[in-house]
Design a protein around this motif. Structure first.
Motif, PDB file in Angstrom:
ATOM      1  N   LYS A 169       0.841  -1.200   0.000  1.00  3.84           N
ATOM      2  CA  LYS A 169       0.000   0.000   0.000  1.00  3.84           C
ATOM      3  C   LYS A 169       0.878   1.253   0.000  1.00  3.84           C
ATOM      4  N   TRP A 170       1.956   1.222   0.797  1.00  4.61           N
ATOM      5  CA  TRP A 170       2.878   2.360   0.820  1.00  4.61           C
ATOM      6  C   TRP A 170       3.517   2.576  -0.547  1.00  4.61           C
ATOM      7  N   ALA A 171       3.869   1.465  -1.210  1.00  5.85           N
ATOM      8  CA  ALA A 171       4.477   1.577  -2.538  1.00  5.85           C
ATOM      9  C   ALA A 171       3.515   2.247  -3.515  1.00  5.85           C
ATOM     10  N   LYS A 172       2.225   1.955  -3.384  1.00  8.90           N
ATOM     11  CA  LYS A 172       1.238   2.588  -4.250  1.00  8.90           C
ATOM     12  C   LYS A 172       1.115   4.078  -3.951  1.00  8.90           C
ATOM     13  N   ILE A 173       1.222   4.442  -2.673  1.00 13.51           N
ATOM     14  CA  ILE A 173       1.164   5.856  -2.301  1.00 13.51           C
ATOM     15  C   ILE A 173       2.347   6.608  -2.893  1.00 13.51           C
ATOM     16  N   VAL A 174       3.528   6.007  -2.784  1.00 13.97           N
ATOM     17  CA  VAL A 174       4.743   6.640  -3.314  1.00 13.97           C
ATOM     18  C   VAL A 174       4.795   6.534  -4.840  1.00 13.97           C
ATOM     19  N   LYS A 175       4.016   5.583  -5.388  1.00 20.04           N
ATOM     20  CA  LYS A 175       3.984   5.300  -6.825  1.00 20.04           C
ATOM     21  C   LYS A 175       5.303   4.721  -7.321  1.00 20.04           C
ATOM     22  N   ASP A 228      12.999  14.101  -9.651  1.00 21.97           N
ATOM     23  CA  ASP A 228      11.920  14.148  -8.672  1.00 21.97           C
ATOM     24  C   ASP A 228      12.150  13.206  -7.490  1.00 21.97           C
ATOM     25  N   ALA A 229      13.376  12.754  -7.282  1.00 22.70           N
ATOM     26  CA  ALA A 229      13.639  11.793  -6.202  1.00 22.70           C
ATOM     27  C   ALA A 229      13.309  12.380  -4.836  1.00 22.70           C
ATOM     28  N   GLY A 230      13.446  13.695  -4.700  1.00 26.11           N
ATOM     29  CA  GLY A 230      13.141  14.340  -3.433  1.00 26.11           C
ATOM     30  C   GLY A 230      11.709  14.116  -2.999  1.00 26.11           C
ATOM     31  N   GLU A 231      10.794  14.061  -3.955  1.00 28.15           N
ATOM     32  CA  GLU A 231       9.387  13.814  -3.637  1.00 28.15           C
ATOM     33  C   GLU A 231       9.209  12.418  -3.059  1.00 28.15           C
ATOM     34  N   VAL A 232       9.891  11.434  -3.648  1.00 28.88           N
ATOM     35  CA  VAL A 232       9.817  10.065  -3.135  1.00 28.88           C
ATOM     36  C   VAL A 232      10.357  10.012  -1.710  1.00 28.88           C
ATOM     37  N   ILE A 233      11.480  10.668  -1.484  1.00 29.74           N
ATOM     38  CA  ILE A 233      12.092  10.684  -0.152  1.00 29.74           C
ATOM     39  C   ILE A 233      11.125  11.276   0.863  1.00 29.74           C
ATOM     40  N   ARG A 234      10.534  12.408   0.555  1.00 29.88           N
ATOM     41  CA  ARG A 234       9.660  13.088   1.514  1.00 29.88           C
ATOM     42  C   ARG A 234       8.409  12.259   1.826  1.00 29.88           C
ATOM     43  N   ILE A 235       7.818  11.643   0.815  1.00 29.57           N
ATOM     44  CA  ILE A 235       6.618  10.832   1.057  1.00 29.57           C
ATOM     45  C   ILE A 235       6.964   9.595   1.882  1.00 29.57           C
ATOM     46  N   ALA A 236       8.063   8.929   1.530  1.00 27.28           N
ATOM     47  CA  ALA A 236       8.473   7.726   2.267  1.00 27.28           C
ATOM     48  C   ALA A 236       8.757   8.055   3.730  1.00 27.28           C
ATOM     49  N   GLU A 237       9.440   9.167   3.978  1.00 29.24           N
ATOM     50  CA  GLU A 237       9.754   9.564   5.354  1.00 29.24           C
ATOM     51  C   GLU A 237       8.486   9.969   6.105  1.00 29.24           C
ATOM     52  N   ALA A 238       7.552  10.612   5.409  1.00 25.95           N
ATOM     53  CA  ALA A 238       6.290  11.004   6.045  1.00 25.95           C
ATOM     54  C   ALA A 238       5.480   9.780   6.453  1.00 25.95           C
TER      55      ALA A 238
END
Length: 561
Positions: free
Chosen positions: A244-250, A265-275
């Motif tokens: 489910k988390w993988a789907k959120i991060v896409k 756009d790697a920063g977006e992945v980092i921020r969502i994963a950390e959140a």
């Protein structure tokens, strides 16, 4: 001149330790030797180690070399068996359901879990069809043929087979050669070694599990028998939560992660994963705060390099937000002195054994603390190997002060047997990576943790990667004995993996792995991990927060002492 010699010299490493040399016809595959030596091994031989490099049984050497048989009592042999089993399952699913894709998602219950993608639910009838067709393929002992081709040729073949995304994944590799495996009409790439024919896959079990398939295989203790089927509801749930988390991060696979990196756009992945991590830790703290009387002891356990230390620190902060004032007690300080430490079968100190801890004293202190009494906490001096008592270590707690204990035995009731279960809150922490290479080539959480530990050991303990990999099998045996049997005892589980982490840790781990020399016994394992990291585009670590669990391994943590 040597290239024309009809015979070469083999140094053969035996399980009994009486190594010897013999001449070998350079045109004869080593599978002949494996068949000759099989009676000396208590499990099927499934691969070879040639000059410390894993090779398949059909390998034909063209120069003098050292050869060791790899059977299923070895971690490498078990991995060959499991990957071969996955390959045959993928072929079977492609034959029966060509309009749908099978995805092998994660390791579970001495096997792996997979799902048929699509809207139509998996039925018992579909599982029965898969089971019967797969057994037909195995009984036929169909060859699994390996060919080594250029990266460009492999991409061309995969595109021709309708596998565009897998072909694109190969574009990121720096290695110019690719292993392609073919069985019947099915073809796929794999950096892992597979068995030479399906007839070697004789022991497995296929079960319908949740919305997918659980395919179980033997473990290294008994290659001819399936281990007990222990239902792992909580672990299954955390894996499904990870999906489910993988789907959120896409991000489901390395190809999708690399696309983020290429776009910047790697920063977006980092921020969502950390959140997602922060939200989960906050939810755990809220649950504890809602029922503090059920969490006088907060016990945190998990395998090596799962990020327990940083998790514990972040949980403490969230508990303080909830008005609690947690106190941490280090389990290591309750080690027996060296002369009372148990030893393993090799006569070495076994610090992972539960009897290495003075449980009587530990439980006495816990019951006194919970009752509001003051106790003098000991200090274990690792330099002298002795327990000491020092000034300023007297502890007394209030009702709003849960005790946090982090250690490998935290989920085992024997550790805290004098404290009522109703007063304990148990947390299992592990790194269950949410990203795989592609539909067939899943990344084991064990590999993700090994790469974390290699990086941490080098940075903070000055241990070379060779040493870390050499002791890793022993670490894994300790986990199998003292951690994994108790994981379902947890009240809650936390997945410490970050979907982007291999792309960050690659920069740190690759030079350490490349430094391992060819003559090392762990050279082949180092090369395997390098092949795994080779698929990832590098992501810079500048945007990773100082409280990230990954900082525990790459440095820069705000929790570092």
């Amino acid at each position: 001149m040597d290239g024309h010699r009809p015979y070469i010299g083999l140094t053969i490493i035996t399980p009994q330790g009486n190594d010897y040399c013999r001449w070998w016809n350079r045109r004869t595959p080593l599978q002949v030797l494996a068949n000759e030596l099989q009676a000396q091994y208590r499990a099927p031989i499934v691969a070879l180690s040639v000059n410390n490099q894993l090779e398949d049984l059909r390998y034909t050497p063209d120069e003098d070399c050292t050869v060791e048989m790899v059977d299923m009592t070895k971690e490498a042999g078990l991995r060959v068996y499991a990957r071969s089993l996955a390959f045959v399952l993928m072929r079977t699913a492609r034959e029966l359901f060509p309009e749908r894709q099978l995805e092998i998602q994660f390791s579970l219950n001495k096997g792996f879990y997979s799902e048929l993608l699509g809207d139509e639910p998996l039925t018992d009838e579909m599982v029965n069809r898969l089971r019967e067709r797969m057994w037909d393929t195995i009984r036929a002992a169909e060859p699994i043929e390996r060919s080594v081709v250029s990266r460009e040729k492999a991409m061309e073949i995969l595109v021709g087979a309708g596998r565009q995304e897998q072909a694109e994944l190969l574009r990121y590799r720096t290695s110019k050669e690719v292993n392609l495996y073919r069985c019947g009409e099915f073809i796929d790439f794999s950096d892992e070694i597979l068995v030479p024919h399906t007839g070697l896959i004789t022991c497995y079990q296929m079960l319908k599990h949740y919305t997918g398939i659980l395919l179980r295989h033997p473990d290294s203790n008994d290659a001819g028998t399936l281990p007990a089927n222990v239902e792992q509801k909580k672990l299954s749930y955390i894996f499904l939560e990870s999906d489910k988390w993988a789907k959120i991060v896409k991000v489901h696979n390395v190809f999708e992660l690399n696309k983020y990196s290429e776009r910047g756009d790697a920063g977006e992945v980092i921020r969502i994963a950390e959140a997602l991590h922060e939200k989960k830790i906050a939810q755990i703290a809220d649950r504890i705060a809602d029922h503090p009387e059920q969490a006088r002891l907060i016990l945190i356990a998990g395998p090596s390099s799962s990020g327990k230390t940083t998790f514990a620190q972040r949980l403490k902060i969230q508990l303080r937000v909830n008005g609690l004032s947690p106190v941490t007690i280090a389990l290591d300080d309750y080690f027996f002195s060296r002369d009372q430490t148990p030893r393993d079968q090799n006569g070495e100190y076994d610090f992972e054994h539960i009897d290495a801890i003075d449980r009587q004293l530990f439980n006495e202190h816990l019951t006194k603390l919970i009752a509001g009494e003051a106790v003098d906490i000991p200090f274990f001096n690792f330099h002298t190997g002795q327990r000491e008592y020092r000034e300023g270590r007297k502890v007394q707690i209030q009702s709003n002060q849960p005790i946090i204990i982090e250690g490998i035995h935290g989920l085992n009731e024997a550790l805290t047997e004098r404290v009522e279960r109703s007063q304990k809150f148990k947390i299992y922490v592990s790194a269950l990576l949410q990203v795989n290479l592609d539909l067939m080539n899943y990344i084991k959480s064990t590999d993700a943790r090994a790469i974390r530990r290699i990086t941490r050991d080098s940075k903070f303990r000055s241990y070379p990667a060779e040493r870390t990999l050499a002791i890793w099998p022993s670490v894994r045996r300790g986990e199998e004995r003292w951690i994994f049997p108790y994981q379902e005892e947890a009240d809650i589980m936390f997945n410490s993996a970050l979907v982007y982490e291999p792309a960050v840790i690659k920069t740190y781990a690759e030079p350490l792995l490349r430094a391992i020399p060819k003559q090392s016994r762990v050279y082949g394992e180092a090369q395997r991990l390098l092949s795994l990291l080779d698929y990832f585009c590098v992501i810079d670590d500048q945007e990773i927060a100082p409280n990230s669990i990954l900082r525990e391994f790459i440095g820069g943590s705000c929790f570092a002492k």
